[in-house]
Scaffold this active site. Structure first.
Site, PDB file in Angstrom:
ATOM      1  N   GLN A   1      22.566  41.047  45.622  1.00  0.00           N
ATOM      2  CA  GLN A   1      23.921  41.505  45.326  1.00  0.00           C
ATOM      3  C   GLN A   1      24.545  42.194  46.532  1.00  0.00           C
ATOM      4  OE1 GLN A   1      24.709  40.435  42.453  1.00  0.00           O
ATOM      5  NE2 GLN A   1      26.818  41.095  42.413  1.00  0.00           N
TER       6      GLN A   1
ATOM      7  N   HIS B   1      26.504  40.191  49.250  1.00  0.00           N
ATOM      8  CA  HIS B   1      27.801  39.591  48.939  1.00  0.00           C
ATOM      9  C   HIS B   1      28.903  40.116  49.840  1.00  0.00           C
ATOM     10  CE1 HIS B   1      27.963  36.840  45.567  1.00  0.00           C
ATOM     11  NE2 HIS B   1      27.091  37.558  44.891  1.00  0.00           N
TER      12      HIS B   1
ATOM     13  N   GLU C   1      29.198  45.065  36.293  1.00  0.00           N
ATOM     14  CA  GLU C   1      29.470  43.634  36.199  1.00  0.00           C
ATOM     15  C   GLU C   1      28.201  42.898  35.775  1.00  0.00           C
ATOM     16  OE1 GLU C   1      30.962  40.034  39.173  1.00  0.00           O
ATOM     17  OE2 GLU C   1      29.979  41.812  39.995  1.00  0.00           O
ATOM     18  N   HIS C   2      27.092  43.181  36.456  1.00  0.00           N
ATOM     19  CA  HIS C   2      25.789  42.584  36.137  1.00  0.00           C
ATOM     20  C   HIS C   2      24.823  43.697  35.764  1.00  0.00           C
ATOM     21  CE1 HIS C   2      27.563  39.927  39.331  1.00  0.00           C
ATOM     22  NE2 HIS C   2      27.253  38.995  38.448  1.00  0.00           N
TER      23      HIS C   2
ATOM     24  N   ASP D   1      24.427  33.398  38.774  1.00  0.00           N
ATOM     25  CA  ASP D   1      25.444  33.067  39.762  1.00  0.00           C
ATOM     26  C   ASP D   1      25.686  31.564  39.845  1.00  0.00           C
ATOM     27  OD1 ASP D   1      26.145  35.579  40.572  1.00  0.00           O
ATOM     28  OD2 ASP D   1      24.903  35.586  42.391  1.00  0.00           O
TER      29      ASP D   1
ATOM     30  N   HIS E   1      64.491  42.096   5.371  1.00  0.00           N
ATOM     31  CA  HIS E   1      63.114  41.661   5.122  1.00  0.00           C
ATOM     32  C   HIS E   1      62.857  41.579   3.614  1.00  0.00           C
ATOM     33  CE1 HIS E   1      62.299  42.353   9.344  1.00  0.00           C
ATOM     34  NE2 HIS E   1      61.011  42.094   9.193  1.00  0.00           N
TER      35      HIS E   1
END
Length: 433
Positions: free
Chosen positions: A260, A263, A327-328, A361, A420
Site C-alpha cells: 500500500q 502507491h 479504505e482497506h 486490487d 393534496h
C-alpha cells in the site's frame, strides 16, 4: 513507522495518530481547479486541449479500440500477462453480475395498495482512470466492467496519456476486455471538466474513479454546480489498516503494508496489534523488505507518516479501525469472522492471512474503487448498483381507496395542503367501488 501505545496515549495523541498524513484539498489546488474548470466551461474543447498540452504534453484525443489496435497491443504483451488480465476481467464480471440489484417484489402495504422498486441503468457515465506514477489498467476494469454489467448505454473512459502522447498496451487490452469501443487520452481537472460540460467529450450524468488532489477537487466542484454530474465517492490517496494478532506472520503483514505504501507518498498505512512482539517483528520486516523495492523512495516517504498502534485486544483494535474508517481493512487474526461482526466502517475487508490486499486490487471480484479519507463512514465502494438508480412503482386498486384516501386527506390538511387533500377526496368520490 511511529510506535504508539494506545492506552498510554492522551486523547489528543490518539486523535493525531489517526489523522490522514496530507490534506488533499488545499486553497491553492481549489483555486487552480476553479480556474481550469471556468476556462473549460467558457471555451469548451479548445480549453481542454490547451490545458492538456500544458500539463500532459498532448491534446485530448479519442482512441478507438479497433481489432487492429487490440491485436497490435496484444503482440506487445506476454501471453501470461494477457491471460492474467482476462482472468481478472472474468472474476470482476462474475462478481458484479451476481451482485446486480434486481427489481423487488410487489408489496401490499395496505389492502389494495401495492408498491415495488425497480432498477434502471444510468444513460452515460464518465470513468476516470489515473495515470501518474503507476499504470492502473486495473482501475479501468474495476469501473468499466461493473458499468457494463449494470447496462450503462455509454461509458466514456478518460486517462492521461504517457509523456510521449501514447497509451500503454495494457490499457488498450483492458479496454478490449471491458467491451469498450474507445477511450479518451486526457487527464487531470480538464478531463473532469470535459466530462461535466461536454467540452469536446460527451457530457455524462455521473463521474467515477480515483485520482490525485486535482481530480478529486475537480469532481467535488463540478458535482456541486447546478445541474452538474453526480460523483461516485471521495477517492483520494490509498489507505490500509492491518489488524494482526500474535499469531500473524510478520512478513505477510509487512508485505501488505509496503504494497500500500508504494502507491503514493500520501498513502497511509497503519498496523494495529495487541502483540508487542508482532509489532517489533513487523517493523523489522518492513525495513528489511523495503530494501531494493523499485518504488522504495515513494514507500519510505509514505512510511514517514505510518504508525504501529499497540492496543489491549482485538476488540479494541476493531474500535480503532472503526474510528479511522480505512479504505482497506486487513484482518490477519485467528478468527477474522469474529471481528467482522463488529466492523462498521471500512471500504473493503480482507479476512484472514491468505487474503492479500493485492488480490482485491486486481482480481478477487469487488471493485477496488473505494472511499478514502474517512468517507467509509458514509460511503460504500463502487458496485453495480452505483451505475444504476431505482424508483418505486405505486399502484392502488379501487378496492384499496377506502383504506388510505380518508387518512391521506386528514394528514394533508394537518400540513395545510388543501389541494393534496382534495386529490385524495376526489378519488373517493369518483373511483370508489
Amino acid at each position: 513507522m511511529r510506535l504508539i501505545d494506545w492506552n498510554a496515549a492522551a486523547a489528543a495523541d490518539r486523535e493525531r495518530a489517526l489523522l490522514r498524513p496530507t490534506q488533499t484539498r488545499s486553497a491553492e489546488v481549489s483555486a487552480r481547479v476553479s480556474e481550469i474548470l471556468a476556462d473549460v466551461r467558457e471555451r469548451g474543447g479548445e480549453a481542454v486541449d490547451d490545458w492538456s498540452n500544458r500539463l500532459d504534453g498532448a491534446p485530448a484525443r479519442r482512441l478507438a479500440i479497433t481489432d487492429a489496435r487490440a491485436a497490435e497491443a496484444a503482440a506487445r504483451v506476454a501471453p501470461e500477462d494477457r491471460a492474467a488480465l482476462k482472468l481478472a476481467a472474468g472474476a470482476i464480471r462474475h462478481f458484479h453480475e451476481a451482485d446486480r440489484p434486481a427489481d423487488g417484489p410487489e408489496i401490499e402495504t395496505l389492502p389494495g395498495v401495492f408498491s415495488r422498486r425497480v432498477w434502471r441503468p444510468l444513460d452515460r457515465v464518465g470513468l476516470y482512470v489515473p495515470g501518474g506514477t503507476a499504470l492502473l489498467f486495473s482501475t479501468l476494469l474495476m469501473l468499466a466492467v461493473p458499468a457494463e454489467v449494470a447496462g450503462v448505454a455509454e461509458r466514456v473512459v478518460v486517462t492521461p496519456p504517457r509523456r510521449d502522447g501514447s497509451v500503454d498496451p495494457m490499457i488498450i487490452l483492458a479496454a478490449r476486455e471491458a467491451g469498450l469501443e474507445a477511450i479518451w487520452l486526457v487527464g487531470g481537472a480538464q478531463a473532469v471538466g470535459a466530462l461535466a460540460y461536454g467540452a469536446g467529450l460527451p457530457r455524462v450524468d455521473k463521474i467515477f474513479g480515483p485520482g490525485n488532489a486535482w481530480v478529486a477537487e475537480a469532481k467535488r466542484q463540478v458535482s456541486s454546480e447546478p445541474g452538474g454530474p453526480a460523483i461516485d465517492l471521495p477517492a483520494g490517496p490509498s489507505e490500509l489498516l492491518v489488524i494482526a494478532d500474535e499469531g500473524a506472520d510478520p512478513d505477510l503483514v509487512a508485505a501488505d503494508l509496503l504494497g500500500q505504501a508504494e502507491h503514493d507518498v500520501d498513502a497511509q498505512v497503519l498496523l494495529v496489534t495487541p502483540s508487542p512482539a508482532l509489532a517489533r517483528l513487523a517493523a523489522e520486516a518492513v525495513e528489511r523488505r523495503l530494501q531494493g523495492l523499485p518504488r522504495a523512495d515513494i514507500a519510505r516517504r509514505s512510511l514517514d507518516a505510518a504508525a504501529i498502534i499497540l492496543c489491549r485486544d482485538p476488540a479494541e483494535a476493531v474500535a480503532i479501525a472503526n474510528a479511522y474508517g480505512p479504505e482497506h481493512l486487513s484482518l490477519q487474526v485467528r478468527d477474522p469472522d469474529a471481528l467482522i461482526a463488529n466492523v462498521r466502517h471500512a471500504g473493503t475487508v480482507f479476512a484472514g492471512d491468505a487474503a492479500a490486499e493485492t488480490f482485491g486490487d486486481y482480481l478477487a471480484g469487488p471493485s477496488h474503487v473505494l472511499p478514502t479519507d474517512g468517507a467509509a463512514r458514509a460511503f460504500s465502494g463502487v458496485t453495480t448498483a452505483a451505475f444504476m438508480k431505482s424508483f418505486a412503482v405505486q399502484r392502488v386498486s379501487r378496492d384499496g381507496l377506502p383504506h388510505l384516501a380518508e387518512a391521506a386527506g386528514r394528514l394533508a390538511r394537518l400540513e395545510g395542503l388543501e389541494a393534496h387533500a382534495q386529490a385524495a377526496d376526489l378519488r373517493m368520490e369518483r373511483l370508489r367501488p
